[in-house]
Design a protein around this motif. Structure first.
Motif, PDB file in Angstrom:
ATOM      1  N   LEU A 174      -6.664  24.519  20.132  1.00 30.21           N
ATOM      2  CA  LEU A 174      -6.402  24.286  18.711  1.00 30.21           C
ATOM      3  C   LEU A 174      -5.775  22.903  18.510  1.00 30.21           C
ATOM      4  O   LEU A 174      -4.593  22.706  18.821  1.00 30.21           O
ATOM      5  N   GLY A 191       3.824  32.611  16.608  1.00 30.42           N
ATOM      6  CA  GLY A 191       3.857  33.880  15.871  1.00 30.42           C
ATOM      7  C   GLY A 191       2.794  34.852  16.327  1.00 30.42           C
ATOM      8  O   GLY A 191       3.080  36.031  16.602  1.00 30.42           O
ATOM      9  N   VAL A 192       1.560  34.366  16.471  1.00 30.58           N
ATOM     10  CA  VAL A 192       0.444  35.239  16.864  1.00 30.58           C
ATOM     11  C   VAL A 192       0.631  35.734  18.300  1.00 30.58           C
ATOM     12  O   VAL A 192       0.435  36.920  18.598  1.00 30.58           O
ATOM     13  N   MET A 224       2.571  23.531  11.363  1.00 31.12           N
ATOM     14  CA  MET A 224       1.923  24.805  11.024  1.00 31.12           C
ATOM     15  C   MET A 224       1.160  25.354  12.239  1.00 31.12           C
ATOM     16  O   MET A 224       1.126  26.568  12.478  1.00 31.12           O
ATOM     17  N   ARG A 225       0.584  24.438  13.013  1.00 33.95           N
ATOM     18  CA  ARG A 225      -0.150  24.830  14.224  1.00 33.95           C
ATOM     19  C   ARG A 225       0.779  25.567  15.191  1.00 33.95           C
ATOM     20  O   ARG A 225       0.437  26.624  15.719  1.00 33.95           O
ATOM     21  N   ASN A 226       1.953  24.998  15.427  1.00 36.85           N
ATOM     22  CA  ASN A 226       2.904  25.604  16.368  1.00 36.85           C
ATOM     23  C   ASN A 226       3.419  26.942  15.874  1.00 36.85           C
ATOM     24  O   ASN A 226       3.572  27.892  16.650  1.00 36.85           O
ATOM     25  N   LEU A 227       3.696  27.036  14.575  1.00 42.19           N
ATOM     26  CA  LEU A 227       4.161  28.303  13.999  1.00 42.19           C
ATOM     27  C   LEU A 227       3.110  29.389  14.182  1.00 42.19           C
ATOM     28  O   LEU A 227       3.426  30.538  14.509  1.00 42.19           O
ATOM     29  N   PHE A 228       1.838  29.000  13.970  1.00 38.36           N
ATOM     30  CA  PHE A 228       0.733  29.957  14.118  1.00 38.36           C
ATOM     31  C   PHE A 228       0.646  30.469  15.551  1.00 38.36           C
ATOM     32  O   PHE A 228       0.578  31.683  15.800  1.00 38.36           O
ATOM     33  N   ILE A 229       0.685  29.547  16.524  1.00 39.30           N
ATOM     34  CA  ILE A 229       0.514  29.926  17.941  1.00 39.30           C
ATOM     35  C   ILE A 229       1.662  30.826  18.410  1.00 39.30           C
ATOM     36  O   ILE A 229       1.432  31.882  19.015  1.00 39.30           O
ATOM     37  N   LEU A 281      -4.837  29.424  22.756  1.00 37.13           N
ATOM     38  CA  LEU A 281      -4.687  28.756  21.462  1.00 37.13           C
ATOM     39  C   LEU A 281      -4.108  27.347  21.623  1.00 37.13           C
ATOM     40  O   LEU A 281      -4.561  26.400  20.985  1.00 37.13           O
ATOM     41  N   ASP A 282      -3.120  27.223  22.512  1.00 40.08           N
ATOM     42  CA  ASP A 282      -2.437  25.935  22.680  1.00 40.08           C
ATOM     43  C   ASP A 282      -3.364  24.868  23.252  1.00 40.08           C
ATOM     44  O   ASP A 282      -3.179  23.675  22.994  1.00 40.08           O
TER      45      ASP A 282
END
Length: 524
Positions: free
Chosen positions: A481, A423-424, A416-421, A477-478
């Motif tokens: 987070l 995508g945003v 979920m962390r990777n999808l968030f980074i 973010l990477d």
């Protein structure tokens, strides 16, 4: 029905892209190499003509001035490409003009001290010298970051996950140079787009003497066909009573390049006179140099993949940025009216032709230098309507973007962390520059509009660039987070071996300097 095996569902990650006919250090026959080099030269003409065609009239320049700037830009592009492929990253990249410099250059053009000059020729010369001075000072940013290895240290914060939005937006971020420009002359643009896709993809297995001619030379063949078709439309009077804008985008005789070009003219440093220096102009230009650095970093990563090489080690990347800084210094000394960056369209062409050979790009640099001195011949090719180039960009920019997305194979996209980074970073990388563009179009100035012109130029330039916004968001973010527990999800175990020159045995094959220069500059 038996359940599918895991290997039938997923594909193993691959360090090097498969399916290329020639990789970075393998070469086609000399005849094919020269033809492919000429194809890269033709593609590089699009940006080399478009930037001066837009800026020179704003400065009060004539068609003669425009031709001279185009010739100078091509000449310096050729030199910079040779320097980069020999001593820089050594990747097969064309170093072309950059749109990132448009904001600070337009700001210099609209400087009140220059706008108040009544004589157009004097205003053009003075503005050119002001741009030259700003470029010369700003080039020090890349020279220092590159040769001090500071950019190599910064690149330690990059990961495959963080690079995905940056590389993808090197292609996607240029969407406004694609179909919106094709739409200005659909009768030329759409046939060009269809023909290029048909030749390069659907008819790629057609062979002549065991050479896939249509795939390898799809760009040259389709441009020749559509250019002849456009000339036929022009000669038959199809655009005689059409609006001026339509004529400008569709006609083959509207560029006024051939009649204005001299037969032979060799560009030389300080040909416009002594550069003038202004601190405010230089600060704004520094932002463009930083943007160029970030966009080039993404383009180098994409080029390494499309040349079937490993990702460039940190010190090689930094070395390339140092040489690019030298390139921007040459832009300032010669007066090209823009700075340098890696040409994204030429990176895409590596994938389209499936030829990632370094020698092909060096030959194309030779064509740039040669035709920039032979004015009439160079102007003939440079008069190709820009709509034709825009149709090709629709394919090639998309190809570069998809190479960026291919780095997701080294990451865990069930996180979920990777999808968030991802995508945003992708969304903001597209959305923020679009806001800045729309605001500027309506208000005739950027959202940053204080009394400090250099500060406005700095912020507006940074946020006009999709890859730059993506890098700021993704890398922040990477690295903040849950980064301690997510090294494997970010793809770091795969990435870490390519950070140092000796981390992978293939680095020596791809990135060693020529003429045994590694003795004097030992890799780290």
């Amino acid at each position: 029905m038996a359940a599918p095996k895991p290997e039938e569902i997923s594909h193993l990650p691959m360090d090097q892209l498969q399916g290329l006919e020639y990789c970075i250090d393998s070469n086609p026959s000399w005849g094919e190499t020269v033809a492919l080099g000429f194809q890269h030269y033709i593609l590089a003409l699009g940006t080399a003509v478009m930037i001066p065609s837009f800026l020179v009239p704003l400065m009060g320049g004539t068609d003669d001035d425009k031709v001279r700037v185009v010739q100078t830009l091509l000449f310096v592009e050729g030199i910079n490409t040779l320097l980069q492929t020999l001593f820089g990253t050594r990747l097969p990249t064309v170093i072309g003009g950059s749109y990132a410099f448009m904001v600070p250059i337009i700001s210099i053009i609209h400087d009140t001290s220059l706008m108040s000059i009544e004589d157009n020729h004097v205003r053009f010369m003075n503005t050119m010298r002001a741009v030259q001075g700003a470029l010369i000072i700003a080039s020090s940013i890349q020279i220092i970051l590159g040769y001090s290895q500071m950019w190599a240290i910064c690149s330690r914060f990059f990961s495959p996950l963080g690079m995905v939005p940056v590389i993808a937006l090197v292609g996607f971020g240029l969407f406004d140079r694609g179909f919106p420009v094709v739409g200005r002359c659909v009768e030329i643009g759409i046939p060009m787009l269809i023909l290029f896709i048909a030749f390069s993809q659907y008819l790629k297995n057609f062979q002549l003497k065991q050479l896939p001619v249509l795939e390898r030379f799809a760009l040259l063949i389709s441009i020749t066909v559509i250019w002849a078709y456009a000339h036929l439309l022009t000669a038959s009077g199809a655009y005689k009573h059409r609006p001026e804008l339509t004529q400008l985008n569709c006609r083959t005789d509207k560029a006024n390049l051939i009649s204005s070009a001299p037969w032979i003219k060799i560009p030389y440093p300080l040909q416009w006179g002594a550069p003038t220096f202004d601190a405010g102009h230089a600060f704004g230009m520094m932002a463009a140099v930083l943007v160029s650095l970030i966009e080039s970093t993404g383009a180098y990563m994409a080029a390494s993949r499309l040349a079937s090489a490993t990702p460039p080690p940190a010190h090689v990347l930094s070395r390339g940025i140092g040489w690019q800084g030298i390139g921007i210094l040459l832009n300032g000394l010669f007066g090209t009216l823009t700075g340098s960056t890696v040409s994204a369209e030429n990176v895409g062409l590596l994938g389209s032709t499936r030829v990632g050979s370094r020698r092909v790009i060096q030959i194309s640099a030779g064509f740039m230098i040669f035709f920039s001195m032979l004015g009439k011949f160079g102007a003939l090719f440079a008069s190709i309507p820009f709509t034709i180039f825009a149709a090709v960009y629709c394919v090639l920019f998309g190809l570069v973007a998809s190479v960026g997305l291919s780095f997701l194979q080294f990451t865990n996209m069930n996180s979920m962390r990777n999808l968030f980074i991802v995508g945003v970073a992708l969304f903001l990388g597209l959305s923020v520059p679009e806001y800045f563009r729309e605001y500027t179009a309506k208000a005739l100035h950027g959202p940053a509009h204080t009394r400090s012109g250099w500060f406005n130029d700095f912020l507006n330039t940074i946020f006009f660039s999709s890859p730059t916004v993506a890098l700021i968001v993704a890398v922040f973010l990477d690295n903040t987070l849950d980064y301690k527990d997510s090294a494997r999800d970010r793809g770091m175990p795969w990435w870490v071996k390519f950070r140092s020159f000796k981390g992978d045995s293939r680095n020596e094959e791809f990135y060693t300097l020529p003429f045994n220069l590694n003795r004097f500059f030992p890799p780290s």
